[in-house]
Design a protein around this motif. Sequence first.
Motif, PDB file in Angstrom:
ATOM      1  N   LYS A 183     -79.882 -18.265  27.893  1.00  0.00           N
ATOM      2  CA  LYS A 183     -79.646 -17.049  26.989  1.00  0.00           C
ATOM      3  C   LYS A 183     -80.549 -15.690  27.515  1.00  0.00           C
ATOM      4  CE  LYS A 183     -82.480 -18.099  22.885  1.00  0.00           C
ATOM      5  NZ  LYS A 183     -82.190 -18.483  21.234  1.00  0.00           N
ATOM      6  N   GLN A 184     -81.639 -16.043  27.765  1.00  0.00           N
ATOM      7  CA  GLN A 184     -82.450 -15.086  28.210  1.00  0.00           C
ATOM      8  C   GLN A 184     -81.843 -14.452  29.499  1.00  0.00           C
ATOM      9  OE1 GLN A 184     -84.280 -13.432  25.979  1.00  0.00           O
ATOM     10  NE2 GLN A 184     -83.778 -15.154  24.520  1.00  0.00           N
ATOM     11  N   MET A 185     -81.296 -15.036  30.394  1.00  0.00           N
ATOM     12  CA  MET A 185     -81.023 -14.804  31.986  1.00  0.00           C
ATOM     13  C   MET A 185     -79.816 -13.925  31.978  1.00  0.00           C
ATOM     14  SD  MET A 185     -83.326 -16.677  33.629  1.00  0.00           S
ATOM     15  CE  MET A 185     -84.483 -18.001  33.237  1.00  0.00           C
ATOM     16  N   ASN A 186     -79.703 -13.130  32.819  1.00  0.00           N
ATOM     17  CA  ASN A 186     -78.423 -12.548  33.205  1.00  0.00           C
ATOM     18  C   ASN A 186     -78.182 -12.090  34.645  1.00  0.00           C
ATOM     19  OD1 ASN A 186     -79.762  -9.891  33.554  1.00  0.00           O
ATOM     20  ND2 ASN A 186     -79.954 -10.039  31.487  1.00  0.00           N
ATOM     21  N   GLY A 187     -77.433 -12.050  35.351  1.00  0.00           N
ATOM     22  CA  GLY A 187     -77.309 -11.597  36.827  1.00  0.00           C
ATOM     23  C   GLY A 187     -77.755 -12.656  37.609  1.00  0.00           C
ATOM     24  N   PRO A 188     -78.461 -12.256  38.547  1.00  0.00           N
ATOM     25  CA  PRO A 188     -78.989 -13.306  39.792  1.00  0.00           C
ATOM     26  C   PRO A 188     -79.888 -14.276  38.976  1.00  0.00           C
ATOM     27  CG  PRO A 188     -79.107 -11.136  40.504  1.00  0.00           C
ATOM     28  CD  PRO A 188     -78.491 -10.837  39.108  1.00  0.00           C
ATOM     29  N   SER A 189     -80.652 -13.788  38.018  1.00  0.00           N
ATOM     30  CA  SER A 189     -81.433 -14.958  37.584  1.00  0.00           C
ATOM     31  C   SER A 189     -80.685 -16.027  36.703  1.00  0.00           C
ATOM     32  CB  SER A 189     -82.336 -14.245  36.264  1.00  0.00           C
ATOM     33  OG  SER A 189     -83.321 -13.357  36.954  1.00  0.00           O
ATOM     34  N   PHE A 190     -79.623 -15.577  36.112  1.00  0.00           N
ATOM     35  CA  PHE A 190     -78.692 -16.589  35.463  1.00  0.00           C
ATOM     36  C   PHE A 190     -78.090 -17.672  36.401  1.00  0.00           C
ATOM     37  CE2 PHE A 190     -74.607 -18.121  34.197  1.00  0.00           C
ATOM     38  CZ  PHE A 190     -74.815 -18.531  32.866  1.00  0.00           C
ATOM     39  N   LEU A 191     -77.532 -17.083  37.605  1.00  0.00           N
ATOM     40  CA  LEU A 191     -76.984 -17.867  38.627  1.00  0.00           C
ATOM     41  C   LEU A 191     -77.992 -18.761  39.283  1.00  0.00           C
ATOM     42  CD1 LEU A 191     -74.635 -15.300  40.363  1.00  0.00           C
ATOM     43  CD2 LEU A 191     -74.010 -17.206  38.785  1.00  0.00           C
ATOM     44  N   LYS A 192     -79.438 -18.306  39.468  1.00  0.00           N
ATOM     45  CA  LYS A 192     -80.459 -18.991  40.145  1.00  0.00           C
ATOM     46  C   LYS A 192     -80.888 -20.361  39.466  1.00  0.00           C
ATOM     47  CE  LYS A 192     -84.793 -18.541  42.440  1.00  0.00           C
ATOM     48  NZ  LYS A 192     -85.834 -17.584  42.949  1.00  0.00           N
ATOM     49  N   LYS A 193     -80.839 -19.935  37.875  1.00  0.00           N
ATOM     50  CA  LYS A 193     -81.467 -20.866  36.941  1.00  0.00           C
ATOM     51  C   LYS A 193     -80.287 -21.820  36.767  1.00  0.00           C
ATOM     52  CE  LYS A 193     -84.425 -22.491  33.940  1.00  0.00           C
ATOM     53  NZ  LYS A 193     -85.723 -23.276  34.467  1.00  0.00           N
ATOM     54  N   SER A 194     -79.185 -21.565  36.451  1.00  0.00           N
ATOM     55  CA  SER A 194     -78.066 -22.429  36.440  1.00  0.00           C
ATOM     56  C   SER A 194     -77.760 -23.398  37.506  1.00  0.00           C
ATOM     57  CB  SER A 194     -76.824 -21.832  36.030  1.00  0.00           C
ATOM     58  OG  SER A 194     -76.268 -21.118  37.265  1.00  0.00           O
ATOM     59  N   GLN A 195     -78.148 -22.761  38.824  1.00  0.00           N
ATOM     60  CA  GLN A 195     -77.858 -23.658  40.169  1.00  0.00           C
ATOM     61  C   GLN A 195     -79.010 -24.829  40.098  1.00  0.00           C
ATOM     62  OE1 GLN A 195     -75.421 -23.871  42.469  1.00  0.00           O
ATOM     63  NE2 GLN A 195     -76.659 -25.453  43.649  1.00  0.00           N
ATOM     64  N   ALA A 196     -80.337 -24.305  39.718  1.00  0.00           N
ATOM     65  CA  ALA A 196     -81.555 -25.255  39.735  1.00  0.00           C
ATOM     66  C   ALA A 196     -81.122 -26.279  38.705  1.00  0.00           C
ATOM     67  CB  ALA A 196     -82.569 -24.366  39.478  1.00  0.00           C
TER      68      ALA A 196
END
Length: 318
Positions: A9-22
């Motif tokens: 919920k604190q993520m957005n943009g590239p950070s969101f995609l990177k975290k979800s992929q991890a």
Amino acid sequence: MESLGQLLKQMNGPSFLKKSQAIFEELLHDPIVRELRAERPEMDEDKLRANLPRLYQYVHDQRNCRNCPGLDRCPNDFEGHYSKLEMAEQNGKLEIVERKAPCSLQIAKHNEERIRKRIRSFYVDERALEEGYNEVEIMGKDRLRAPAVSQVFRYIREVKDNGLQPRGLYLFGSFGTGKTFLMSYLLHELAIAGYTGVIVYMPEFMEDLKSMLQDSQKLKETVEVMKNCDLLILDDIGAENLSPWVRDHVLGAILNYRMNRKPTFYTSNYDLASLEKHLSFTSKDGEELYKGQRLMDRISPFVDVVHLHGENQRRNRS
């Protein structure tokens, strides 16, 4: 394990995609997901990636279940249930769907609650109804009582195989030989089979009837329950103090209604002849033999007598 929403919920943009992929890569290598994919090979990576929140919840619940702390401390979001992933057709395509399934402990609890709802007790120690029942242990606890136990077991099988019969059992024997326990076992087993039952501890019930004289509605409801249940157990009959009104207008009415309709069961320290003497005497009117005989005419012809031999189990526990 936090929820996936809390992690992202604190993520957005590239950070969101990177975290979800991890998170997805980590889940793919989790033994729980590997087991799932081995069982359901149609759940390929693309489908799992598109259902990341469901997959995350599935792993979360499975981990909790594999380290179950007990139903009362269930850490899953829906207590007593776990996330289950299945394939179902949606808009012409096979898609992953999630449903909540009850665990074995939740199913056992539900079944036990369903059984309890079929059983009513009046003044009987609930522990007698809640003890674990094991046929081997019941039979082996005291070999002297084996013939009586066998007869109770046969009765249970007969009802399960052929349905309810109008005849009950009259179980008599010395103090502490397990009469109430055996009748509670019978009640529990037949409740599992779908029958309703009531067990009444007679000495206290007879005392309480005096106060019910002031509450006619409660008296009527109690008597109706005892008349209409599938199985009625009068526990420790013969140990109560009888009044003429209770004997003739309450107990007599209940037994008169049930005879030839539904079985009534008894536990007692008396054999039938001694019980008739007891029922012939009241504190108010003294001995009235014909009234005792009249009540016995509603008991004796409708029971099979079971003599329970054995040692005093209460004394053995002390």
